[in-house]
Design a protein around this motif. Structure first.
Motif, PDB file in Angstrom:
ATOM      1  N   ARG A   1     104.964 -75.438  -4.759  1.00  0.00           N
ATOM      2  CA  ARG A   1     104.353 -76.524  -5.529  1.00  0.00           C
ATOM      3  C   ARG A   1     102.861 -76.264  -5.658  1.00  0.00           C
ATOM      4  O   ARG A   1     102.142 -76.157  -4.673  1.00  0.00           O
ATOM      5  CB  ARG A   1     104.615 -77.865  -4.821  1.00  0.00           C
ATOM      6  CG  ARG A   1     104.081 -79.073  -5.582  1.00  0.00           C
ATOM      7  CD  ARG A   1     104.742 -80.343  -5.078  1.00  0.00           C
ATOM      8  NE  ARG A   1     104.567 -80.511  -3.643  1.00  0.00           N
ATOM      9  CZ  ARG A   1     103.550 -81.165  -3.073  1.00  0.00           C
ATOM     10  NH1 ARG A   1     102.602 -81.682  -3.831  1.00  0.00           N
ATOM     11  NH2 ARG A   1     103.487 -81.295  -1.765  1.00  0.00           N
ATOM     12  N   PHE A   2     102.398 -76.151  -6.880  1.00  0.00           N
ATOM     13  CA  PHE A   2     101.009 -75.819  -7.146  1.00  0.00           C
ATOM     14  C   PHE A   2     100.244 -77.064  -7.596  1.00  0.00           C
ATOM     15  O   PHE A   2     100.852 -78.024  -8.083  1.00  0.00           O
ATOM     16  CB  PHE A   2     100.935 -74.724  -8.226  1.00  0.00           C
ATOM     17  CG  PHE A   2     101.597 -73.431  -7.818  1.00  0.00           C
ATOM     18  CD1 PHE A   2     100.961 -72.554  -6.963  1.00  0.00           C
ATOM     19  CD2 PHE A   2     102.869 -73.111  -8.281  1.00  0.00           C
ATOM     20  CE1 PHE A   2     101.568 -71.368  -6.583  1.00  0.00           C
ATOM     21  CE2 PHE A   2     103.485 -71.930  -7.904  1.00  0.00           C
ATOM     22  CZ  PHE A   2     102.836 -71.051  -7.052  1.00  0.00           C
ATOM     23  N   PRO A   3      98.901 -77.054  -7.462  1.00  0.00           N
ATOM     24  CA  PRO A   3      98.063 -75.945  -6.982  1.00  0.00           C
ATOM     25  C   PRO A   3      98.066 -75.846  -5.462  1.00  0.00           C
ATOM     26  O   PRO A   3      98.361 -76.828  -4.759  1.00  0.00           O
ATOM     27  CB  PRO A   3      96.677 -76.308  -7.510  1.00  0.00           C
ATOM     28  CG  PRO A   3      96.678 -77.808  -7.517  1.00  0.00           C
ATOM     29  CD  PRO A   3      98.076 -78.203  -7.901  1.00  0.00           C
ATOM     30  N   ILE A   4      97.731 -74.656  -4.971  1.00  0.00           N
ATOM     31  CA  ILE A   4      97.613 -74.402  -3.542  1.00  0.00           C
ATOM     32  C   ILE A   4      96.165 -74.033  -3.239  1.00  0.00           C
ATOM     33  O   ILE A   4      95.580 -73.182  -3.904  1.00  0.00           O
ATOM     34  CB  ILE A   4      98.553 -73.267  -3.102  1.00  0.00           C
ATOM     35  CG1 ILE A   4     100.015 -73.673  -3.344  1.00  0.00           C
ATOM     36  CG2 ILE A   4      98.328 -72.919  -1.636  1.00  0.00           C
ATOM     37  CD1 ILE A   4     100.998 -72.546  -3.098  1.00  0.00           C
ATOM     38  N   GLY A   5      95.583 -74.681  -2.237  1.00  0.00           N
ATOM     39  CA  GLY A   5      94.206 -74.412  -1.856  1.00  0.00           C
ATOM     40  C   GLY A   5      94.056 -73.078  -1.151  1.00  0.00           C
ATOM     41  O   GLY A   5      94.998 -72.562  -0.537  1.00  0.00           O
ATOM     42  N   VAL A   6      92.877 -72.508  -1.240  1.00  0.00           N
ATOM     43  CA  VAL A   6      92.569 -71.195  -0.674  1.00  0.00           C
ATOM     44  C   VAL A   6      91.433 -71.340   0.332  1.00  0.00           C
ATOM     45  O   VAL A   6      90.512 -72.138   0.135  1.00  0.00           O
ATOM     46  CB  VAL A   6      92.157 -70.213  -1.791  1.00  0.00           C
ATOM     47  CG1 VAL A   6      91.730 -68.875  -1.216  1.00  0.00           C
ATOM     48  CG2 VAL A   6      93.299 -70.038  -2.793  1.00  0.00           C
ATOM     49  N   GLY A   7      91.485 -70.555   1.393  1.00  0.00           N
ATOM     50  CA  GLY A   7      90.407 -70.561   2.385  1.00  0.00           C
ATOM     51  C   GLY A   7      90.873 -71.123   3.710  1.00  0.00           C
ATOM     52  O   GLY A   7      91.026 -72.333   3.860  1.00  0.00           O
ATOM     53  N   LEU A   8      91.106 -70.237   4.682  1.00  0.00           N
ATOM     54  CA  LEU A   8      91.622 -70.662   5.975  1.00  0.00           C
ATOM     55  C   LEU A   8      90.548 -71.307   6.838  1.00  0.00           C
ATOM     56  O   LEU A   8      90.805 -72.265   7.561  1.00  0.00           O
ATOM     57  CB  LEU A   8      92.224 -69.455   6.704  1.00  0.00           C
ATOM     58  CG  LEU A   8      93.021 -69.700   7.972  1.00  0.00           C
ATOM     59  CD1 LEU A   8      94.199 -70.630   7.706  1.00  0.00           C
ATOM     60  CD2 LEU A   8      93.515 -68.369   8.551  1.00  0.00           C
ATOM     61  N   ASP A   9      89.316 -70.807   6.757  1.00  0.00           N
ATOM     62  CA  ASP A   9      88.258 -71.288   7.645  1.00  0.00           C
ATOM     63  C   ASP A   9      87.100 -71.866   6.848  1.00  0.00           C
ATOM     64  O   ASP A   9      87.028 -71.743   5.629  1.00  0.00           O
ATOM     65  CB  ASP A   9      87.774 -70.169   8.568  1.00  0.00           C
ATOM     66  CG  ASP A   9      87.417 -68.901   7.807  1.00  0.00           C
ATOM     67  OD1 ASP A   9      87.028 -68.994   6.623  1.00  0.00           O
ATOM     68  OD2 ASP A   9      87.515 -67.800   8.377  1.00  0.00           O
ATOM     69  N   PHE A  10      86.173 -72.474   7.561  1.00  0.00           N
ATOM     70  CA  PHE A  10      85.011 -73.077   6.914  1.00  0.00           C
ATOM     71  C   PHE A  10      83.911 -73.312   7.945  1.00  0.00           C
ATOM     72  O   PHE A  10      84.160 -73.389   9.157  1.00  0.00           O
ATOM     73  CB  PHE A  10      85.371 -74.421   6.259  1.00  0.00           C
ATOM     74  CG  PHE A  10      85.934 -75.427   7.231  1.00  0.00           C
ATOM     75  CD1 PHE A  10      85.098 -76.253   7.979  1.00  0.00           C
ATOM     76  CD2 PHE A  10      87.302 -75.533   7.418  1.00  0.00           C
ATOM     77  CE1 PHE A  10      85.613 -77.147   8.895  1.00  0.00           C
ATOM     78  CE2 PHE A  10      87.839 -76.428   8.338  1.00  0.00           C
ATOM     79  CZ  PHE A  10      86.981 -77.251   9.076  1.00  0.00           C
TER      80      PHE A  10
END
Length: 319
Positions: free
Chosen positions: A58-67
């Motif tokens: 199911r889209f959209p899918i967020g990107v970026g594991l860390d912050f």
């Protein structure tokens, strides 16, 4: 706000910087104004579709594991964090996120965030969240490295590798780093006692080692054979061949090949900060990209040859 998302699986060109609604923190959550995120293998695998069982379709899918960034708001019942506090953390790697770390703002549970080391910028902090946590779990919790043991770090110039060299040295290990010879000066400075060029090193000619930390995920059976009596090996470089080698090694007792999925929560992030504060661990950054160029950052990661981490900054005015 701006957030990196994918609307279909594929190569780096499926990454989009989209306009989305700014999230609001719920009970037990903090809203973080993100200043930096890094590129991790997990992000690339999710984008490619290899983790459909986790991310779903199911889209959209967020990107970026860390912050890394600054607390911009808190939900009900949150204690210990105030607006303006500098923090670092990680979204849950086994859950689907429509907005993740590569965004102007992200909401996370207080269990997945901690105060960032005061001496690090957000760019530097982002470079250590996943890499440092993975190396710490591998050495401390998986193979239980002891003072004086001989350690081989394979893939030593990468994000996890550079962190593992530093932490193994701080724990009293005698560290052999396996990487390109052009990285010898850096790795020696990070604490390696010996640096071997992986292109000219035959596994049968080195060792024995008490501990092997592998970040590559290939030829695992060859390197496992270089363990001495009571030796332990852990890999974070997962692939179909790696999974087969891990399964096959289960008959070897303590000398089996171990693996894990790094999922650091607040206590581990605090421990990691302690290693930074003590001077035992510092970030190694290959290149910094603006959020608008995150596709280029992914492409560079996939080409390989990275020294440390690729970090993505989140400027508010340039998108």
């Amino acid at each position: 706000m701006k957030a990196v998302q994918i609307t279909g699986f594929g190569r780096a060109d499926v990454l989009r910087v989209n306009d989305v609604e700014r999230p609001a923190p719920g009970a037990g959550e903090v809203l973080v104004s993100v200043e930096a995120s890094s590129v991790n293998g997990h992000d690339v695998i999710v984008r490619s579709g290899e983790l459909k069982m986790v991310s779903g379709r199911r889209f959209p899918i967020g990107v970026g594991l860390d912050f890394a960034g600054v607390v911009a708001g808190t939900g009900a019942g949150v204690e210990g964090y105030r607006v303006g506090d500098r923090v670092w953390g990680m979204v849950h790697p086994r859950r689907r996120h429509s907005v993740a770390g590569a965004a102007e703002y992200v909401v996370v549970s207080t269990e997945r965030v901690a105060h960032a080391p005061a001496d690090l910028s957000s760019v530097e902090a982002a470079a250590l969240v996943v890499a440092g946590s993975t190396a710490l779990i591998a050495l401390r919790d998986s193979v239980h490295l002891a003072d004086g043991e001989r350690v081989l770090v394979r893939g030593a110039a990468g994000g996890v590798g550079t962190a593992a060299v530093q932490l193994a040295h701080a724990m009293g290990g005698h560290v052999t780093a396996l990487a390109r010879d052009r990285h010898a000066e850096l790795l020696t400075d990070l604490g390696a006692d010996e640096v071997l060029d992986y292109r000219s090193t035959v596994s049968e000619q080195i060792g024995p080692f008490d501990v092997i930390v592998d970040t590559v995920g290939t030829e695992l059976h060859c390197y496992r054979s270089r363990l001495g009596k009571g030796g332990r090996m852990v890999t974070v470089g997962l692939s179909p061949s790696a999974l087969a080698a891990i399964a096959a090694s289960s008959v070897h007792g303590t000398r089996r090949i171990r693996t894990f999925s790094a999922n650091p929560e607040t206590p581990l992030l605090r421990d990691l900060a302690g290693h930074v504060t003590s001077g035992a661990l510092r970030p190694v950054i290959d290149r910094v990209y603006p959020l608008a160029d995150i596709a280029a950052a992914h492409q560079a990661f996939e080409r390989g040859g990275v020294v440390g981490k690729h970090v993505v900054t989140v400027p508010r005015s340039s998108l």
